[in-house]
Structure formats: C-alpha cells, structure tokens
Design a protein around this motif. Structure first.
Motif, PDB file in Angstrom:
ATOM      1  N   PRO A  53      17.253  37.018  12.562  1.00  0.00           N
ATOM      2  CA  PRO A  53      18.214  37.015  13.622  1.00  0.00           C
ATOM      3  C   PRO A  53      19.282  38.142  13.539  1.00  0.00           C
ATOM      4  O   PRO A  53      19.141  38.888  12.163  1.00  0.00           O
ATOM      5  N   PRO A  54      19.827  38.674  14.630  1.00  0.00           N
ATOM      6  CA  PRO A  54      20.603  39.879  14.596  1.00  0.00           C
ATOM      7  C   PRO A  54      21.680  39.937  13.714  1.00  0.00           C
ATOM      8  O   PRO A  54      22.378  38.961  13.539  1.00  0.00           O
ATOM      9  N   SER A  55      21.991  40.933  12.917  1.00  0.00           N
ATOM     10  CA  SER A  55      23.050  41.159  12.049  1.00  0.00           C
ATOM     11  C   SER A  55      24.043  42.232  12.898  1.00  0.00           C
ATOM     12  O   SER A  55      23.716  42.580  14.061  1.00  0.00           O
ATOM     13  N   ARG A 105      11.239  34.768  22.966  1.00  0.00           N
ATOM     14  CA  ARG A 105      11.990  35.820  23.975  1.00  0.00           C
ATOM     15  C   ARG A 105      13.238  34.867  24.084  1.00  0.00           C
ATOM     16  O   ARG A 105      14.160  35.583  24.428  1.00  0.00           O
ATOM     17  N   THR A 106      13.181  33.620  24.377  1.00  0.00           N
ATOM     18  CA  THR A 106      14.303  32.890  24.424  1.00  0.00           C
ATOM     19  C   THR A 106      15.127  32.766  23.507  1.00  0.00           C
ATOM     20  O   THR A 106      16.441  32.840  23.527  1.00  0.00           O
ATOM     21  N   SER A 133      19.077  34.541  23.649  1.00  0.00           N
ATOM     22  CA  SER A 133      20.270  33.192  23.107  1.00  0.00           C
ATOM     23  C   SER A 133      20.879  34.097  22.028  1.00  0.00           C
ATOM     24  O   SER A 133      22.219  33.872  22.061  1.00  0.00           O
ATOM     25  N   ALA A 134      20.377  34.671  21.199  1.00  0.00           N
ATOM     26  CA  ALA A 134      20.997  35.298  20.142  1.00  0.00           C
ATOM     27  C   ALA A 134      21.797  36.535  20.185  1.00  0.00           C
ATOM     28  O   ALA A 134      22.925  36.719  19.893  1.00  0.00           O
ATOM     29  N   LEU A 181      26.865  41.044  24.589  1.00  0.00           N
ATOM     30  CA  LEU A 181      25.997  42.025  25.241  1.00  0.00           C
ATOM     31  C   LEU A 181      27.446  42.531  26.245  1.00  0.00           C
ATOM     32  O   LEU A 181      28.221  41.556  26.416  1.00  0.00           O
ATOM     33  N   SER A 182      27.845  43.920  26.320  1.00  0.00           N
ATOM     34  CA  SER A 182      29.063  44.299  27.011  1.00  0.00           C
ATOM     35  C   SER A 182      28.965  44.719  28.361  1.00  0.00           C
ATOM     36  O   SER A 182      29.364  46.051  28.686  1.00  0.00           O
TER      37      SER A 182
END
Length: 135
Positions: free
Chosen positions: A11-13, A53-54, A58-59, A64-65
């Motif tokens: 998962p993204p940090s 990809r989903t 979602s994560a 996003l800006s």
C-alpha cells in the motif's frame, strides 16, 4: 502534453503520496495542468502479494490533487527493468521515484553476482527520459 510515470509501492505510504504530488507538480510546471500522470505498481513475480489496478486506484484516488491520473499494474521479476519497460511503452517524458534503500539481501546478492541496477542511468541513456528522486 507532458507525461510523468510514478512507480509506487503498495500500500502507498506518505512518501508514496509525496512522490505522486511531485509528479503532479512537474505536469503543472510544464503544461499548466495539461498532462498525463501515470501511477505504476509492479507486482514482483517472486513476491507473495498481487495488487489489482482497482486496488491501486482506490488507495490513491482520494489523495490526488486534481491532476488526471492513469493507473497501471504490471508484473515483473526485476523492478528496475519493469519500470524502464513501462516508461518505454508509455513514451513518458519524466519518471519520478521515491528514494529507497535496497534491502540488505538485495545488496548482498547484487554484490555477489556483480549486478548493479541503476534506474537513473537506464532511463537517461536508453530512453532519454527525465529522472527525479523524491526523498
């Protein structure tokens, strides 16, 4: 139109999100918000976790800006090679990655085998793509 590839972990940090933000900044600096942000995750073949990809979208989507983003998930054995291949396939102008330190075992194996993966050199020499590391 400028395109920026941002490979991230899952998962993204918070560091992943800073890297994504920098990719968005490059787009707005170059094109005044007209550009393409491509967020990439590589499922390593030798790994146990497979991200879709989903799941990636979602994560990341909520953080996003305003810059439109495309999400790509691909498989690969060597992370650096998969990033270079994706950069070539997408025809990107820039690649932005987060600073990371190779794990001890990766450094040891690379040292024993005389292998050194240098993503910056591969991108700059093989593809003539701008490269930036966000720390």
């Amino acid at each position: 139109m400028v395109s920026v590839l941002v490979p991230i972990r899952f998962p993204p940090s918070e560091h992943s999100f800073r890297t994504i933000e920098r990719g968005g900044e490059i787009i707005t600096e170059d094109e005044g918000e007209d550009g393409e942000l491509i967020i990439l995750h590589v499922n390593l073949i030798q790994g146990a976790r497979w991200v879709t990809r989903t799941q990636l979208r979602s994560a990341v989507k909520q953080r996003l800006s305003g810059v439109p983003a495309y999400f790509v998930v691909r498989s690969g054995f060597v992370l650096e090679e998969a990033i270079v291949d994706e950069a070539a396939n997408q025809g990107v102008d820039h690649v932005v990655i987060g600073a990371s330190k190779p794990r001890w075992i990766q450094r040891k194996i690379a040292s024993l085998l005389g292998i050194r993966h240098d993503l910056a050199v591969a991108l700059e020499t093989e593809l003539n793509v701008g490269f930036e590391t966000v720390s």
